[in-house]
Design an enzyme around this catalytic site. Sequence first.
Site, PDB file in Angstrom:
ATOM      1  N   GLU A  46       0.831  -1.207   0.000  1.00 26.86           N
ATOM      2  CA  GLU A  46       0.000   0.000   0.000  1.00 26.86           C
ATOM      3  C   GLU A  46       0.870   1.264   0.000  1.00 26.86           C
ATOM      4  O   GLU A  46       1.806   1.373   0.788  1.00 26.86           O
ATOM      5  CB  GLU A  46      -0.919   0.029   1.223  1.00 26.86           C
ATOM      6  CG  GLU A  46      -1.928  -1.098   1.244  1.00 26.86           C
ATOM      7  CD  GLU A  46      -2.899  -1.059   0.078  1.00 26.86           C
ATOM      8  OE1 GLU A  46      -3.152   0.033  -0.462  1.00 26.86           O
ATOM      9  OE2 GLU A  46      -3.389  -2.131  -0.302  1.00 26.86           O
ATOM     10  N   HIS A  47       0.514   2.180  -0.912  1.00 24.48           N
ATOM     11  CA  HIS A  47       1.204   3.470  -1.067  1.00 24.48           C
ATOM     12  C   HIS A  47       2.660   3.282  -1.518  1.00 24.48           C
ATOM     13  O   HIS A  47       3.492   4.164  -1.306  1.00 24.48           O
ATOM     14  CB  HIS A  47       1.126   4.296   0.223  1.00 24.48           C
ATOM     15  CG  HIS A  47      -0.287   4.630   0.609  1.00 24.48           C
ATOM     16  ND1 HIS A  47      -0.981   5.658   0.030  1.00 24.48           N
ATOM     17  CD2 HIS A  47      -1.140   4.023   1.472  1.00 24.48           C
ATOM     18  CE1 HIS A  47      -2.206   5.680   0.543  1.00 24.48           C
ATOM     19  NE2 HIS A  47      -2.326   4.701   1.405  1.00 24.48           N
ATOM     20  N   THR A  48       2.937   2.160  -2.109  1.00 28.63           N
ATOM     21  CA  THR A  48       4.249   1.912  -2.705  1.00 28.63           C
ATOM     22  C   THR A  48       4.262   2.258  -4.191  1.00 28.63           C
ATOM     23  O   THR A  48       5.324   2.526  -4.746  1.00 28.63           O
ATOM     24  CB  THR A  48       4.658   0.441  -2.538  1.00 28.63           C
ATOM     25  OG1 THR A  48       3.597  -0.387  -3.037  1.00 28.63           O
ATOM     26  CG2 THR A  48       4.918   0.107  -1.078  1.00 28.63           C
TER      27      THR A  48
ATOM     28  N   SER B 170     -26.601   0.812 -19.101  1.00 31.53           N
ATOM     29  CA  SER B 170     -26.040   0.234 -17.892  1.00 31.53           C
ATOM     30  C   SER B 170     -27.132  -0.443 -17.073  1.00 31.53           C
ATOM     31  O   SER B 170     -28.064   0.219 -16.599  1.00 31.53           O
ATOM     32  CB  SER B 170     -25.360   1.316 -17.042  1.00 31.53           C
ATOM     33  OG  SER B 170     -25.046   0.810 -15.754  1.00 31.53           O
TER      34      SER B 170
ATOM     35  N   SER C 207     -11.795  -1.502  -7.285  1.00 35.18           N
ATOM     36  CA  SER C 207     -11.407  -1.082  -8.636  1.00 35.18           C
ATOM     37  C   SER C 207     -12.463  -1.342  -9.697  1.00 35.18           C
ATOM     38  O   SER C 207     -12.187  -1.876 -10.774  1.00 35.18           O
ATOM     39  CB  SER C 207     -10.076  -1.738  -9.043  1.00 35.18           C
ATOM     40  OG  SER C 207      -9.068  -1.361  -8.156  1.00 35.18           O
TER      41      SER C 207
ATOM     42  N   SER D  54     -13.727   1.005 -11.409  1.00 37.99           N
ATOM     43  CA  SER D  54     -13.394   1.904 -12.518  1.00 37.99           C
ATOM     44  C   SER D  54     -12.403   1.243 -13.476  1.00 37.99           C
ATOM     45  O   SER D  54     -12.555   1.322 -14.703  1.00 37.99           O
ATOM     46  CB  SER D  54     -12.832   3.230 -12.001  1.00 37.99           C
ATOM     47  OG  SER D  54     -11.680   3.015 -11.212  1.00 37.99           O
TER      48      SER D  54
ATOM     49  N   GLU E 193      -8.083   7.183 -17.490  1.00 34.84           N
ATOM     50  CA  GLU E 193      -8.537   7.668 -16.180  1.00 34.84           C
ATOM     51  C   GLU E 193      -7.834   8.963 -15.800  1.00 34.84           C
ATOM     52  O   GLU E 193      -8.439   9.861 -15.214  1.00 34.84           O
ATOM     53  CB  GLU E 193      -8.323   6.601 -15.115  1.00 34.84           C
ATOM     54  CG  GLU E 193      -8.932   6.980 -13.778  1.00 34.84           C
ATOM     55  CD  GLU E 193      -9.394   5.791 -12.959  1.00 34.84           C
ATOM     56  OE1 GLU E 193      -9.743   5.999 -11.786  1.00 34.84           O
ATOM     57  OE2 GLU E 193      -9.412   4.663 -13.472  1.00 34.84           O
TER      58      GLU E 193
ATOM     59  N   ASP F  38      -4.295  -0.956 -10.632  1.00 34.95           N
ATOM     60  CA  ASP F  38      -5.658  -1.439 -10.816  1.00 34.95           C
ATOM     61  C   ASP F  38      -5.891  -1.906 -12.251  1.00 34.95           C
ATOM     62  O   ASP F  38      -6.439  -2.986 -12.498  1.00 34.95           O
ATOM     63  CB  ASP F  38      -6.666  -0.337 -10.468  1.00 34.95           C
ATOM     64  CG  ASP F  38      -6.599   0.052  -9.002  1.00 34.95           C
ATOM     65  OD1 ASP F  38      -5.883  -0.629  -8.233  1.00 34.95           O
ATOM     66  OD2 ASP F  38      -7.250   1.038  -8.622  1.00 34.95           O
TER      67      ASP F  38
ATOM     68  N   TYR G  59      -4.260  12.609   0.502  1.00 31.14           N
ATOM     69  CA  TYR G  59      -3.494  11.778  -0.441  1.00 31.14           C
ATOM     70  C   TYR G  59      -2.331  12.581  -1.013  1.00 31.14           C
ATOM     71  O   TYR G  59      -1.186  12.116  -1.042  1.00 31.14           O
ATOM     72  CB  TYR G  59      -4.421  11.291  -1.555  1.00 31.14           C
ATOM     73  CG  TYR G  59      -3.727  10.537  -2.660  1.00 31.14           C
ATOM     74  CD1 TYR G  59      -3.381   9.198  -2.499  1.00 31.14           C
ATOM     75  CD2 TYR G  59      -3.436  11.150  -3.868  1.00 31.14           C
ATOM     76  CE1 TYR G  59      -2.752   8.495  -3.518  1.00 31.14           C
ATOM     77  CE2 TYR G  59      -2.807  10.454  -4.889  1.00 31.14           C
ATOM     78  CZ  TYR G  59      -2.474   9.128  -4.711  1.00 31.14           C
ATOM     79  OH  TYR G  59      -1.851   8.447  -5.721  1.00 31.14           O
TER      80      TYR G  59
END
Length: 333
Positions: free
Chosen positions: A34-36, A68, A126, A128, A160, A172, A222
Amino acid sequence: MNQSDSVQAQFAALYGTQPEFVVRAPGRVNLIGEHTDYNDGFVFPAAIDLFVTIAGSSRPDRQVRAYSLTFDQSATFSLDTLVRSADPSWINYIQGIAAILKNDDINLAGMNIVIEGTVPIGSGLSSSAAIEIASCLAFEAAGGFDIDPLGRAKLAQRAEREFVGVNCGIMDQFISSLGKESHALLIDTRSLEYEAVRLPRSGIGLVIADTNRPRGLVDSEYNKRRSECGQAVEILSRNIPGARALRDVALKDLERFSHLLPKTVYKRARHVVTENERVLASVEAVKVGDISGLGKLMNESHDSLREDYEVSCLELDAMVYAARNAKGTFGSR
């Protein structure tokens, strides 16, 4: 009726004919790392059995007509006029893919499509990326061209970032495009080299649980974490030759120069540096079947995220500790 059958049935009811193609892309969970990603580090995600599925047929004109099932909404756009939409917003992911393909001079065909997703929206799994990869596969099927899986992941990330407007990493889209059943992927986010690592065939399960709390860091927090990591690199690079990102910093060097860093910046760097080590150790644990070792590393990851990176919350901590105290749990984060 499974998801593919329901999407095809809705397509037939809406358009009066059977679809020419059915494509799908999975959501994902990150086992550890995480956050790497924005520090050029390592991640270890796995695709999950929740998908975005698209049934479609090509059109002779430049129109894309989409329905959709998830939102019970229709939207239509022209491939010649791609403009971000406020309502419905889900169409932006499809338009974004079209925009990047056009920018790459790929000749697109219009299409009629029906979309359904079982990846929960806003859950951190994920959805998206899944709709982006599925949309790219749909344009490929309608237009009669092929993009390699890594190229597809890169294209979806650009969509994105450049069209939807979210400054995401590539993990992702990478795992949604290249995920392999019963495997996790070790991804080097700098070189984009990857390795599929077989998960244990039996004896353990992966539980994904929902705290019901709205998602993690707000944009300002973030960005603050990214800035703190950048500050650490700026200071450390003066003393560690070749340190372009925290990925290049060994723990012994971080400790050696810790006195140069503000306390908070040091803690952020310590999480990233140790998390990279945990990812690589986790991969080795999985390869040799050391699930207890993997669980220990997952526990350490959560504790580091809580203490050093300060991105946990009461609900998440409560769920993690409840899981750790449950019989049969190897690790929880």
